[in-house]
Design an enzyme around this catalytic site. Structure first.
Site, short mmCIF file in Angstrom:
data_model
loop_
_atom_site.label_atom_id
_atom_site.label_comp_id
_atom_site.label_asym_id
_atom_site.label_seq_id
_atom_site.Cartn_x
_atom_site.Cartn_y
_atom_site.Cartn_z
N GLY A 252 11.45 -2.67 1.48
CA GLY A 252 10.31 -3.11 2.23
C GLY A 252 9.25 -2.02 2.73
N ASP A 253 9.40 -1.05 2.06
CA ASP A 253 8.46 0.22 2.24
C ASP A 253 8.03 0.90 1.00
OD1 ASP A 253 6.71 2.16 3.72
OD2 ASP A 253 7.59 1.29 5.43
N ASP A 254 7.69 2.15 0.97
CA ASP A 254 7.53 2.89 -0.19
C ASP A 254 9.10 2.96 -0.99
OD1 ASP A 254 4.97 3.21 0.51
OD2 ASP A 254 5.52 4.78 1.80
#
Length: 476
Positions: A252-254
């Site tokens: 959900g992020d990097d």
């Protein structure tokens, strides 16, 4: 989806016969297992010997901590290994020790307890000055260690399940006083290996080595819902000599975020991340980057070498994030061989990332972004080739892009390249880049190799000289 193991892991079930108290021969089974690691151990024990129960309901925090504390006596006698057999092992946060291996059977799952009281409260990291979620401290990670040497967390693709939805709901509801725990955080330590494991649904970041050196992260699978908050995959933070390879991440992020502290706190602490190798990464992250540099980069980031990067349905390839007040530098970055499929941007750099630790950052602390090299890029179904935005009066310089073929999506942005406050050179890039990257011929000769490509180092980093050996054990 579980990652193909990047190292040898063999499980063999054997039987022998022992004599019972009644004089009968009784069959006793045991397993022989092999895996590769930086160091093999002289002593081994199972979590069941310390009262652990793998039924998914019994809380095992005390069992894990008791086991680690007991095995620490062997730190000067060849080290010790804690074996976690098949089962679901519910636990809160526990601390590791030096010269220690935590090994998870392929059918073993560590389940993170959904009880705030199972996670001690720690002070904010000194290079951040505050928690990432709140102004206060932070919950200890599920697996935590500090001031350690020679730590291995591995298995034959066993699972660490953060049960993150419990934490995500509290985070979105503003019900947390402290920053969410990570699955693994090792700090102020040396010689760390994390390999051949699957990580699921972390409350926040998954793997966070910080203020540490000589780190190998290999053959891990990390999975979280693509809309889960801040579930970064692997975040080397103020670390030296790190090798990340053969990893598969849905986040959900990097997928990987390279960091080194936040604003005035990171500047004061002054510990860069440097000598980092990332290779054979596969990433899916529709709202973030395959690899991000920053935005917390106030201790500096230098000598990062990324190659053989594959991304699907990901916002950007390698993104640089910084801002006025960050200070420090991102320099000598080398990216070679990216295969990108369905991307919003291929190249993205931004100098106006707004998040600050507090209002006391120095507005005169300008970051130096220079020596950024990309070569051998193939991308398809792309909305926008590049968005490169430096800082007015503080341009990003020394950008080099070569041999990049970008196929635009049917409904791509009208503006294919957007550039401001940047300087650089390109060669063999299609579609044609913005004029600010059309450097003079003399600059091209300085920045590019004889084959017309951007530079990529040929020397071998110290961490690449570390070889893994085969370790073999038997457990009943």
């Amino acid at each position: 989806m579980k990652n193909i193991l990047a190292c040898i892991v063999t499980i063999i079930t054997l039987s022998n016969f022992v004599t019972s108290s009644q004089g009968r021969k009784v069959s006793q089974s045991y397993e022989t297992f092999e895996y590769t690691a930086t160091t093999c151990r002289s002593h081994s024990a199972s979590i069941t010997e310390f009262g652990g129960v793998g039924d998914g309901k019994t809380l095992n925090t005390k069992a894990f901590q008791s086991a680690v504390d007991h095995l620490s006596q062997y730190s000067s006698d060849g080290g010790a290994q804690l074996f976690v057999p098949a089962g679901k092992w519910l636990t809160g946060s526990f601390n590791l020790t030096s010269h220690f291996t935590l090994f998870l059977h392929k059918d073993a799952t560590l389940l993170a307890a959904q009880d705030l009281n199972e996670y001690p409260i720690l002070k904010a990291l000194p290079s951040y000055g505050r928690g990432r979620d709140t102004a206060g401290g932070r919950f200890a990670s599920l697996i935590f260690g500090t001031n350690l040497s020679d730590v291995i967390i591995t298995g034959n693709n066993g699972t660490i399940d953060g049960q993150g939805s419990f934490w995500w709901q509290k985070f979105h509801g503003g019900k947390l006083k402290y920053t969410r725990p990570y699955l693994i955080e090792i700090m102020f330590s040396d010689t760390i290996q994390i390999s051949n494991l699957t990580f699921l649904d972390s409350p926040s970041w998954n793997i966070h080595p910080v203020y540490s050196s000589n780190i190998i992260v290999k053959g891990v699978t990390i999975i979280a819902p693509v809309k889960s908050p801040n579930t970064d995959g692997i975040n080397p933070d103020s670390c030296t000599n790190t090798r990340i390879e053969d990893c598969y991440i849905i986040s959900g992020d990097d997928c990987i975020a390279v960091k080194s502290g936040w604003d005035e706190y990171g500047i004061s602490f002054g510990m860069p991340t440097k000598h980092l190798v990332i290779r054979r990464l596969t990433c899916i992250s529709p709202y973030s980057a395959a690899i991000a540099l920053g935005s917390e980069m106030s201790g500096g980031i230098e000598d990062v070498r990324a190659e053989d990067i594959t991304a699907y349905q990901t916002e950007s390839g390698v993104r640089i994030k910084t801002a006025v007040g960050r200070g420090a530098f991102v320099k000598n970055i080398y990216v070679k061989g990216m295969s990108l499929h369905t991307m919003k941007w291929v190249f993205w750099m931004t100098g106006n990332y707004k998040a600050h630790a507090d209002s006391h950052y120095d507005p005169h602390a300008l970051p130096e972004i220079t020596g950024i090299n990309y070569r051998d890029i193939v991308a398809e179904n792309v909305s926008m080739a590049g968005r490169l935005e430096g800082i007015s009066g503080d341009p990003f310089t020394g950008i080099c892009i070569s041999n990049a073929t970008i196929s635009m999506a049917a409904k791509h942005k009208k503006v294919i390249w957007m550039c401001s406050d940047v300087e650089g050179v390109t060669s063999g890039v299609d579609p044609k880049p913005c004029d600010l990257l059309d450097g003079q011929e003399s600059e091209k000769k300085k920045r590019m190799t004889s084959d017309g490509g951007c530079d990529f180092p040929t020397d071998v980093l110290e961490i690449d000289n570390v070889e893994l050996k085969t370790c073999s054990y038997q457990m009943s």
